[in-house]
Scaffold this motif. Sequence first.
Motif, PDB file in Angstrom:
ATOM      1  N   LEU A 180       5.591   3.755  -6.639  1.00 42.17           N
ATOM      2  CA  LEU A 180       6.085   3.400  -7.967  1.00 42.17           C
ATOM      3  C   LEU A 180       5.215   4.006  -9.064  1.00 42.17           C
ATOM      4  O   LEU A 180       5.723   4.563 -10.044  1.00 42.17           O
ATOM      5  CB  LEU A 180       6.131   1.874  -8.116  1.00 42.17           C
ATOM      6  CG  LEU A 180       7.169   1.130  -7.270  1.00 42.17           C
ATOM      7  CD1 LEU A 180       7.000  -0.374  -7.437  1.00 42.17           C
ATOM      8  CD2 LEU A 180       8.585   1.549  -7.646  1.00 42.17           C
ATOM      9  N   LEU A 181       3.902   3.911  -8.908  1.00 42.36           N
ATOM     10  CA  LEU A 181       2.991   4.441  -9.928  1.00 42.36           C
ATOM     11  C   LEU A 181       3.119   5.949 -10.051  1.00 42.36           C
ATOM     12  O   LEU A 181       3.048   6.512 -11.154  1.00 42.36           O
ATOM     13  CB  LEU A 181       1.553   4.050  -9.596  1.00 42.36           C
ATOM     14  CG  LEU A 181       1.203   2.569  -9.770  1.00 42.36           C
ATOM     15  CD1 LEU A 181      -0.204   2.291  -9.257  1.00 42.36           C
ATOM     16  CD2 LEU A 181       1.311   2.164 -11.249  1.00 42.36           C
ATOM     17  N   ALA A 182       3.321   6.638  -8.928  1.00 38.41           N
ATOM     18  CA  ALA A 182       3.464   8.091  -8.961  1.00 38.41           C
ATOM     19  C   ALA A 182       4.716   8.513  -9.716  1.00 38.41           C
ATOM     20  O   ALA A 182       4.770   9.600 -10.300  1.00 38.41           O
ATOM     21  CB  ALA A 182       3.487   8.649  -7.541  1.00 38.41           C
TER      22      ALA A 182
ATOM     23  N   PHE B 181       0.821  -1.211   0.000  1.00 33.73           N
ATOM     24  CA  PHE B 181       0.000   0.000   0.000  1.00 33.73           C
ATOM     25  C   PHE B 181       0.855   1.261   0.000  1.00 33.73           C
ATOM     26  O   PHE B 181       0.369   2.345  -0.336  1.00 33.73           O
ATOM     27  CB  PHE B 181      -0.940   0.008   1.208  1.00 33.73           C
ATOM     28  CG  PHE B 181      -2.082  -0.944   1.071  1.00 33.73           C
ATOM     29  CD1 PHE B 181      -3.220  -0.600   0.356  1.00 33.73           C
ATOM     30  CD2 PHE B 181      -2.021  -2.212   1.631  1.00 33.73           C
ATOM     31  CE1 PHE B 181      -4.278  -1.472   0.210  1.00 33.73           C
ATOM     32  CE2 PHE B 181      -3.077  -3.103   1.503  1.00 33.73           C
ATOM     33  CZ  PHE B 181      -4.209  -2.740   0.784  1.00 33.73           C
ATOM     34  N   LEU B 182       2.102   1.140   0.374  1.00 33.25           N
ATOM     35  CA  LEU B 182       3.039   2.258   0.299  1.00 33.25           C
ATOM     36  C   LEU B 182       3.907   2.170  -0.948  1.00 33.25           C
ATOM     37  O   LEU B 182       4.131   3.174  -1.631  1.00 33.25           O
ATOM     38  CB  LEU B 182       3.931   2.273   1.555  1.00 33.25           C
ATOM     39  CG  LEU B 182       5.024   3.342   1.621  1.00 33.25           C
ATOM     40  CD1 LEU B 182       4.406   4.742   1.610  1.00 33.25           C
ATOM     41  CD2 LEU B 182       5.887   3.154   2.872  1.00 33.25           C
ATOM     42  N   VAL B 183       4.370   0.970  -1.270  1.00 29.69           N
ATOM     43  CA  VAL B 183       5.327   0.792  -2.355  1.00 29.69           C
ATOM     44  C   VAL B 183       4.681   0.996  -3.724  1.00 29.69           C
ATOM     45  O   VAL B 183       5.214   1.730  -4.574  1.00 29.69           O
ATOM     46  CB  VAL B 183       5.986  -0.600  -2.270  1.00 29.69           C
ATOM     47  CG1 VAL B 183       6.881  -0.845  -3.483  1.00 29.69           C
ATOM     48  CG2 VAL B 183       6.781  -0.741  -0.981  1.00 29.69           C
TER      49      VAL B 183
ATOM     50  N   TRP C 189      10.193 -10.005   1.588  1.00 33.42           N
ATOM     51  CA  TRP C 189      10.777  -8.996   2.471  1.00 33.42           C
ATOM     52  C   TRP C 189      11.590  -7.998   1.645  1.00 33.42           C
ATOM     53  O   TRP C 189      11.469  -6.787   1.816  1.00 33.42           O
ATOM     54  CB  TRP C 189      11.670  -9.645   3.530  1.00 33.42           C
ATOM     55  CG  TRP C 189      12.245  -8.620   4.477  1.00 33.42           C
ATOM     56  CD1 TRP C 189      13.326  -7.805   4.256  1.00 33.42           C
ATOM     57  CD2 TRP C 189      11.743  -8.287   5.774  1.00 33.42           C
ATOM     58  NE1 TRP C 189      13.526  -6.990   5.344  1.00 33.42           N
ATOM     59  CE2 TRP C 189      12.566  -7.258   6.279  1.00 33.42           C
ATOM     60  CE3 TRP C 189      10.685  -8.762   6.552  1.00 33.42           C
ATOM     61  CZ2 TRP C 189      12.365  -6.690   7.531  1.00 33.42           C
ATOM     62  CZ3 TRP C 189      10.482  -8.199   7.806  1.00 33.42           C
ATOM     63  CH2 TRP C 189      11.307  -7.184   8.285  1.00 33.42           C
ATOM     64  N   GLY C 190      12.424  -8.515   0.748  1.00 37.32           N
ATOM     65  CA  GLY C 190      13.249  -7.630  -0.063  1.00 37.32           C
ATOM     66  C   GLY C 190      12.445  -6.774  -1.014  1.00 37.32           C
ATOM     67  O   GLY C 190      12.699  -5.570  -1.149  1.00 37.32           O
ATOM     68  N   ALA C 191      11.457  -7.369  -1.684  1.00 41.00           N
ATOM     69  CA  ALA C 191      10.714  -6.659  -2.716  1.00 41.00           C
ATOM     70  C   ALA C 191       9.700  -5.674  -2.158  1.00 41.00           C
ATOM     71  O   ALA C 191       9.369  -4.678  -2.824  1.00 41.00           O
ATOM     72  CB  ALA C 191       9.998  -7.669  -3.619  1.00 41.00           C
ATOM     73  N   ALA C 192       9.194  -5.923  -0.947  1.00 44.58           N
ATOM     74  CA  ALA C 192       8.128  -5.073  -0.417  1.00 44.58           C
ATOM     75  C   ALA C 192       8.482  -4.444   0.925  1.00 44.58           C
ATOM     76  O   ALA C 192       8.525  -3.223   1.060  1.00 44.58           O
ATOM     77  CB  ALA C 192       6.835  -5.886  -0.286  1.00 44.58           C
ATOM     78  N   VAL C 193       8.774  -5.269   1.932  1.00 47.53           N
ATOM     79  CA  VAL C 193       8.960  -4.748   3.284  1.00 47.53           C
ATOM     80  C   VAL C 193      10.176  -3.845   3.371  1.00 47.53           C
ATOM     81  O   VAL C 193      10.110  -2.731   3.917  1.00 47.53           O
ATOM     82  CB  VAL C 193       9.073  -5.905   4.302  1.00 47.53           C
ATOM     83  CG1 VAL C 193       9.266  -5.345   5.713  1.00 47.53           C
ATOM     84  CG2 VAL C 193       7.832  -6.794   4.249  1.00 47.53           C
ATOM     85  N   SER C 194      11.322  -4.284   2.835  1.00 47.37           N
ATOM     86  CA  SER C 194      12.530  -3.466   2.945  1.00 47.37           C
ATOM     87  C   SER C 194      12.391  -2.162   2.166  1.00 47.37           C
ATOM     88  O   SER C 194      12.940  -1.124   2.571  1.00 47.37           O
ATOM     89  CB  SER C 194      13.749  -4.252   2.466  1.00 47.37           C
ATOM     90  OG  SER C 194      13.642  -4.570   1.103  1.00 47.37           O
ATOM     91  N   VAL C 195      11.661  -2.199   1.051  1.00 49.63           N
ATOM     92  CA  VAL C 195      11.417  -0.970   0.289  1.00 49.63           C
ATOM     93  C   VAL C 195      10.548  -0.016   1.096  1.00 49.63           C
ATOM     94  O   VAL C 195      10.807   1.199   1.146  1.00 49.63           O
ATOM     95  CB  VAL C 195      10.767  -1.291  -1.064  1.00 49.63           C
ATOM     96  CG1 VAL C 195      10.465  -0.006  -1.834  1.00 49.63           C
ATOM     97  CG2 VAL C 195      11.678  -2.189  -1.900  1.00 49.63           C
TER      98      VAL C 195
END
Length: 433
Positions: free
Chosen positions: A104-106, A98-100, A151-157
């Motif tokens: 990216l789209l913006a 919901f944050l990532v 974790w790498g693709a979403a949480v860490s970002v």
Amino acid sequence: MSMHPHQPDSGESGHAGQRASQPGLSPGSQGYFPGQANPSWMGRVEPEYYRPAPGHAGAPLPSVGPALAGGGGPGGGMRSAGLALVVGGAALAFLSLFLVVPFLLANTGVSGFAVGFVVSLIPLTAVLLTVHAIDRWEPEPKRLLFFAFTWGAAVSVAVTLLIQPVFALTFQFSDVADLQTYMATVQAPVVEEFAKSLGLLVLLLLARKHFDGPVDGVVFAFTIAGGFAFTENILYFGRAIAESASPATDLAQIFLLRGVMSPFAHAIFTGTTGLIMGYAARRWHSGASVVAFFVGLLPAMILHNRWNSMGEGFLVEYIVIQVPIFVLAVVGVILLRVAEIRLTRQRLLEYSAAGWFSPAEVELLATPRGRRTALHWAAGYNRRPQMKSFLHAATQLAFIRQRILSGRDIGLHQAEEQHQLHRIVSLRAAVAG
């Protein structure tokens, strides 16, 4: 097929068998510490922790394979990474999206996001295939690799995006000329490596039985870093589409830099943290894991800083500094794999001395050439899946023994050892037919 009762191999395994049969010896006695108990620099065992493998009581085990007494069976493996870790990781990844995704789209727009997503799959595939190659000897549970990737693709970002604005406030106290340079050379190495490696710490604390050593640390670190680089590549590739007057040319240039020249950059950065944390996992306790986390961040941040600091002399620095670092990483991974194989062979020789395997079997179970021979033989009898399961189980058994000999949760792992030995017997029967 049948065989004679197992005899200890001459040399090391024979000595281990003699010591195992001597009465009155207790753990901590140095009288039965084999000279080859430490076949490599990986996973060293101190004499006070050494104990012989439990003896095999029963009829001689049947031999299967080309001079192989082994068996296959269902996977199973260790289940220590609980449901809470998997569900919790999935929930964190879902919330992070919901944050990532809006971020990216913006920055890329819908078309840039779509193109960036597809193109980013290319370097991601290279990283994940490398992870698979490193992890083949003693594969990690797929659920933990999935946790590491998400974790790498979403949480860490998401963690990076949350900390980044706060970190930017420290710019006024720095000597860097402009904010953009500061964010690239200071903020990115510190915040991104912390966010990625936090996933390693979660795995080490909550799935510690699967975090056996430096190879596992590298595997998990590469997977986390691959996920992070995937999302970051979507941003960079997507921007080339959304913001450029000649998107095709700019995309090709950025892909050359990130997808061809440096697909493993993040993996190498975070891999150093995983390597150090993997060594700490050999002698388990929570304090050592946390210390290793912070110590391991330092080389990762330094490598990340050096990469982001390359400026006008980029090509020269790339050839002189980054290419040798990559070559060193490749050599390091090869040495880790060799050490892992030697350790597996020695631990299975100790079970051989106790009657669970013949010395000839160990050569087939614990060497790459032997495994290929065993799988080729099993394929001729339509038992290749069973043989693969047996090879995996034997490797797991060797690593369970390594945990026992390292003095780490001895009682827990001895119970697991007994369970795995019973599995070995049933898996052997499945291959024997």
